[in-house]
Design an enzyme around this catalytic site. Structure first.
Site, mmCIF file in Angstrom:
data_model
loop_
_atom_site.group_PDB
_atom_site.id
_atom_site.type_symbol
_atom_site.label_atom_id
_atom_site.label_comp_id
_atom_site.label_asym_id
_atom_site.label_seq_id
_atom_site.Cartn_x
_atom_site.Cartn_y
_atom_site.Cartn_z
ATOM 1 N N HIS A 128 0.882 -1.227 -0.036
ATOM 2 C CA HIS A 128 -0.036 0.121 0.081
ATOM 3 C C HIS A 128 0.880 1.373 0.119
ATOM 4 C CE1 HIS A 128 -3.323 -2.400 2.035
ATOM 5 N NE2 HIS A 128 -3.436 -2.885 0.714
ATOM 6 N N LYS A 173 -3.154 -9.785 5.372
ATOM 7 C CA LYS A 173 -3.002 -9.482 4.045
ATOM 8 C C LYS A 173 -1.850 -8.507 3.660
ATOM 9 C CE LYS A 173 -7.805 -10.198 2.317
ATOM 10 N NZ LYS A 173 -8.415 -10.389 4.038
ATOM 11 N N PHE A 174 -0.881 -8.186 4.901
ATOM 12 C CA PHE A 174 0.222 -7.763 4.774
ATOM 13 C C PHE A 174 0.073 -6.309 3.964
ATOM 14 C CE2 PHE A 174 0.798 -12.504 3.751
ATOM 15 C CZ PHE A 174 0.716 -13.013 5.307
ATOM 16 N N CYS A 175 -0.786 -5.500 4.125
ATOM 17 C CA CYS A 175 -0.781 -4.272 3.543
ATOM 18 C C CYS A 175 -0.565 -4.514 2.062
ATOM 19 C CB CYS A 175 0.419 -3.441 4.268
ATOM 20 S SG CYS A 175 -0.052 -2.885 5.942
ATOM 21 N N ALA A 176 -0.976 -5.543 1.604
ATOM 22 C CA ALA A 176 -1.010 -5.611 -0.052
ATOM 23 C C ALA A 176 -2.148 -6.402 -0.225
ATOM 24 C CB ALA A 176 -0.065 -6.441 -0.383
#
Length: 459
Positions: free
Chosen positions: A165, A407-410
């Site tokens: 992100h 979701k790992f900032c993705a």
């Protein structure tokens, strides 16, 4: 039904907390815990010689069912532990404690010199070329936002929907420009061809390609030299989110042809709140200050302001001296270890991690490209029918193993790779050992077996 009751310890005094009691379980926890403690303690006594000393390397955590285990930190991709050399550098500068560029006294001179030495160190670490500068920021997100604020009017930004992100969202605020988001590439070569086609179709004017150096989801390395070459053929520039790449591979900005690189200290084994935007100075010098205020102004009159030139233009307020010194110390330590040693260490652990997970039924490793693509020591996975959060919590509370889930900032990429569900991510770095990887594989087998047998977990 098997019932697992686990504690969620947190905060100061963690080691003194009493572990929660757990109901008897069908999988004979006492025997399992004994085997795991033997494995963990063996890891401490037979572990590979560490590449560098880390603060907190001997941390032990209480686990559900009683007792303690040494922490197996496999969450390096989120935040790396602090290097001892970084701690020492911070302790050395702290007694001087004076403002940068704001005093004639000896402490202020010492701090100013340390701050500018740190800038020079970061530039060397990045392999920057002539005309490049380094602006200290809070982190990668801050650095990319700074660059987004400095784009010339009408700039076309081209990127992929696979990015973190921090490399995706700042461009949405770009005034008067166009943001072109490309589909997920099927291979590294496909990524280069997609950028080439997008630049062919882009309107005349400033153009910027923004890509990730290494995926924080899959660990896959992007073909930066080829992407930079294509961008420059079209008269465009390229910016790289190097948050994951910088701790594991040399950046080589001049060698690869990179125009801008953003990085974070907390990924580089330095404390939080430090980062940098490194790159060509012309767009930065032409833009209004990112944070108007003290330090950003060269002269303030009744009717106007003459803004400072150089990095100070975008470093308004009293600079984060400690963050800059810490970041520079981390850069020097990683360079001193040697990139070949770091790569060999992490490649060996990555292979062991993938081999350990390979035979677990229902486990799927996330990837964009085939196995021939180069990658870092990051492995994200799902286990069919089991929530990622439950797996991660059980690893933490029962086994003292730290991983990441979510979701790992993705979000867009993970949703496409998993069909919408969360994933678990394990990652390695300095301080990681084959023992840590072995503990993860062993613990996962036990957790998956128990949960599929109907174990109830109480948090």
């Amino acid at each position: 039904m098997t019932s697992l009751t686990v504690a969620r310890p947190f905060g100061a005094g963690l080691a003194e907390r009493e572990p929660a009691e757990r109901e008897p379980a069908e999988r004979e926890p006492a025997e399992r815990d004994l085997d795991e403690r033997e494995l963990a303690e063996s890891d401490l006594t037979t572990a590979e010689h560490p590449l560098a000393e880390l603060v907190g390397a001997g941390l032990r955590l209480p686990v559900a069912g009683g007792g303690e285990l040494p922490l197996a930190n496999l969450d390096i991709a989120a935040t790396a532990p602090c290097l001892a050399t970084v701690r020492d550098a911070v302790e050395e500068i702290l007694p001087w404690s004076a403002s940068v560029h704001r005093g004639a006294g000896r402490p202020a001179q010492v701090c100013t010199a340390a701050y500018e030495r740190a800038r020079a160190t970061v530039l060397r670490f990045a392999g920057a070329g002539p005309g490049h500068t380094a602006v200290f920021t809070r982190n990668t997100t801050d650095a990319v936002n700074l660059l987004a604020r400095c784009l010339p009017g009408g700039t076309t930004v081209i990127g992929f929907g696979t990015d973190h992100h921090s490399a995706m969202l700042p461009w949405r605020r770009t005034a008067g420009g166009t943001v072109r988001r490309l589909p997920d590439p099927a291979s590294p070569g496909d990524a280069v061809r997609a950028v080439d086609a997008a630049l062919h179709a882009a309107p005349v004017g400033p153009r910027l390609v923004c890509v990730t150096g290494a995926s924080n989801v899959t660990g896959e390395l992007w073909p930066l030299a080829e992407l930079a070459a294509v961008a420059h053929e079209h008269g465009a520039r390229i910016a790289v989110d190097a948050a994951q790449l910088a701790p594991h591979r040399p950046l080589g900005m001049a060698r690869l042809g990179l125009d801008y690189v953003a990085l974070s200290g907390h990924k580089l084994y330095a404390p939080f709140g430090s980062g940098a935007l490194i790159g060509r100075s012309d767009w930065l010098r032409a833009a209004p200050p990112y944070l108007p205020g003290g330090g950003a102004a060269g002269h303030v009159g009744e009717d106007g302001v003459q803004w400072a030139d150089g990095p100070a233009r975008h470093e308004g307020g009293t600079p984060n001296l400690i963050g800059a010194v810490a970041l520079a110390a981390a850069c020097e330590t990683l360079t001193g270890i040697g990139w070949d040693r770091l790569r060999d260490h992490e490649d060996r652990l990555q292979r062991a991690l993938r081999d350990g997970l390979a035979g677990l039924p229902g486990l799927s490793v996330l990837r964009m490209w085939d196995d021939s693509a180069p990658r870092l020591g990051i492995v994200s996975f799902t286990v069919r029918g089991l929530p990622a959060g439950q797996i991660a919590a059980s690893l933490a509370d029962e086994h003292a193993i730290a991983v990441r889930h979510g979701k790992f900032c993705a979000h867009p990429l993970v949703r496409r790779l998993t069909g919408g569900q969360d994933a678990v991510r394990a990652s390695v770095g300095i301080g990681s050992t084959t023992g840590h990887v072995g503990r993860l594989a062993s613990a996962l087998r036990g957790i998956v077996t128990a949960l599929r047998a109907g174990a109830a977990v109480h948090y």
